[in-house]
Design a protein around this motif. Structure first.
Motif, short mmCIF file in Angstrom:
data_model
loop_
_atom_site.label_atom_id
_atom_site.label_comp_id
_atom_site.label_asym_id
_atom_site.label_seq_id
_atom_site.Cartn_x
_atom_site.Cartn_y
_atom_site.Cartn_z
N SER A 25 0.82 -1.20 0.00
CA SER A 25 0.00 0.00 0.00
C SER A 25 0.86 1.26 0.00
N ARG A 26 0.29 2.34 -0.47
CA ARG A 26 1.01 3.61 -0.49
C ARG A 26 1.35 4.07 0.92
N SER A 27 0.48 3.80 1.84
CA SER A 27 0.72 4.27 3.22
C SER A 27 1.95 3.60 3.83
N ILE A 28 2.22 2.38 3.40
CA ILE A 28 3.41 1.68 3.88
C ILE A 28 4.62 2.06 3.05
N PHE A 29 4.46 2.04 1.74
CA PHE A 29 5.58 2.22 0.83
C PHE A 29 6.20 3.60 0.93
N SER A 30 5.36 4.61 1.03
CA SER A 30 5.84 5.99 0.92
C SER A 30 6.70 6.44 2.08
N ILE A 31 6.61 5.79 3.23
CA ILE A 31 7.34 6.28 4.40
C ILE A 31 8.36 5.29 4.92
N ASN A 32 8.50 4.14 4.25
CA ASN A 32 9.36 3.10 4.79
C ASN A 32 10.51 2.70 3.89
N THR A 33 11.62 2.38 4.53
CA THR A 33 12.65 1.61 3.84
C THR A 33 12.05 0.26 3.48
N MET A 34 12.31 -0.18 2.27
CA MET A 34 11.82 -1.48 1.82
C MET A 34 13.00 -2.44 1.66
N GLY A 35 12.75 -3.70 1.93
CA GLY A 35 13.83 -4.66 1.85
C GLY A 35 13.38 -6.02 1.34
N TRP A 36 14.36 -6.79 0.92
CA TRP A 36 14.15 -8.18 0.52
C TRP A 36 14.86 -9.10 1.51
N PHE A 37 14.20 -10.20 1.78
CA PHE A 37 14.73 -11.23 2.65
C PHE A 37 14.58 -12.57 1.93
N ARG A 38 15.26 -13.58 2.41
CA ARG A 38 15.08 -14.92 1.84
C ARG A 38 15.26 -15.97 2.91
N GLN A 39 14.62 -17.10 2.68
CA GLN A 39 14.73 -18.23 3.59
C GLN A 39 14.93 -19.50 2.79
N ALA A 40 16.09 -20.08 2.95
CA ALA A 40 16.41 -21.34 2.29
C ALA A 40 15.93 -22.49 3.17
N PRO A 41 15.70 -23.65 2.56
CA PRO A 41 15.22 -24.79 3.35
C PRO A 41 16.13 -25.11 4.53
N GLY A 42 15.54 -25.23 5.70
CA GLY A 42 16.30 -25.58 6.89
C GLY A 42 17.09 -24.47 7.52
N LEU A 43 17.02 -23.27 6.96
CA LEU A 43 17.81 -22.15 7.47
C LEU A 43 16.89 -21.02 7.94
N GLN A 44 17.47 -20.13 8.72
CA GLN A 44 16.70 -18.96 9.17
C GLN A 44 16.56 -17.95 8.04
N ARG A 45 15.52 -17.15 8.12
CA ARG A 45 15.33 -16.08 7.17
C ARG A 45 16.47 -15.08 7.31
N GLU A 46 16.99 -14.61 6.17
CA GLU A 46 18.07 -13.65 6.20
C GLU A 46 17.73 -12.44 5.34
N TRP A 47 18.30 -11.32 5.74
CA TRP A 47 18.14 -10.08 5.01
C TRP A 47 19.03 -10.12 3.77
N VAL A 48 18.52 -9.58 2.64
CA VAL A 48 19.26 -9.59 1.38
C VAL A 48 19.64 -8.18 0.94
N ALA A 49 18.68 -7.27 0.95
CA ALA A 49 18.94 -5.92 0.43
C ALA A 49 17.89 -4.97 0.95
N SER A 50 18.25 -3.67 1.00
CA SER A 50 17.31 -2.64 1.42
C SER A 50 17.48 -1.40 0.57
N ILE A 51 16.39 -0.64 0.46
CA ILE A 51 16.43 0.65 -0.21
C ILE A 51 15.58 1.63 0.59
N THR A 52 16.15 2.77 0.93
CA THR A 52 15.43 3.76 1.72
C THR A 52 14.50 4.58 0.81
#
Length: 114
Positions: A25-52
């Protein structure tokens, strides 16, 4: 409830490319840093990239030079261009707001295999 909708995953051979998208939503997107995360099988979710909101970008070391994060402010969408994919990149990819995590979406599966 916040909705984060990821898409663009698939099966690709090593060395291939994919472009992931995440809309919210615009209300979330417009004021937040956005990021990508990933979770491989058997592993914890990890941060991949962010953009302010101002376009400052950071990456985890393992994807530097191969992945590119970007955002389209008119479409409330964040992208992850993934080039030079490796089997180790196989995971479910999620987007979120790294500085204040929201409810996770369904994610999109990326499988790198020959």
């Amino acid at each position: 409830q916040v909705q984060l909708t990821e898409s663009g995953g698939g099966l690709v051979q090593p060395g291939g490319s994919l472009r992931l998208s995440c809309a919210t939503s615009r209300s979330i997107f417009s004021i937040n840093t956005m990021g990508w995360f990933r979770q491989a099988p058997g592993l914890q979710r990890e941060w991949v990239a962010s953009i302010t909101t101002s376009g400052r970008i950071t990456y985890t070391d393992s994807v530097k030079g191969r992945f590119t994060i970007s955002r389209d402010n008119a479409k409330n969408t964040v992208f992850l261009q993934m080039n030079g994919l490796k089997p180790a990149d196989t995971a479910v990819y999620y987007c979120n707001t790294p500085l204040a995590l929201k409810s996770w979406g369904q994610g999109t599966q990326v499988t790198v295999s020959s």
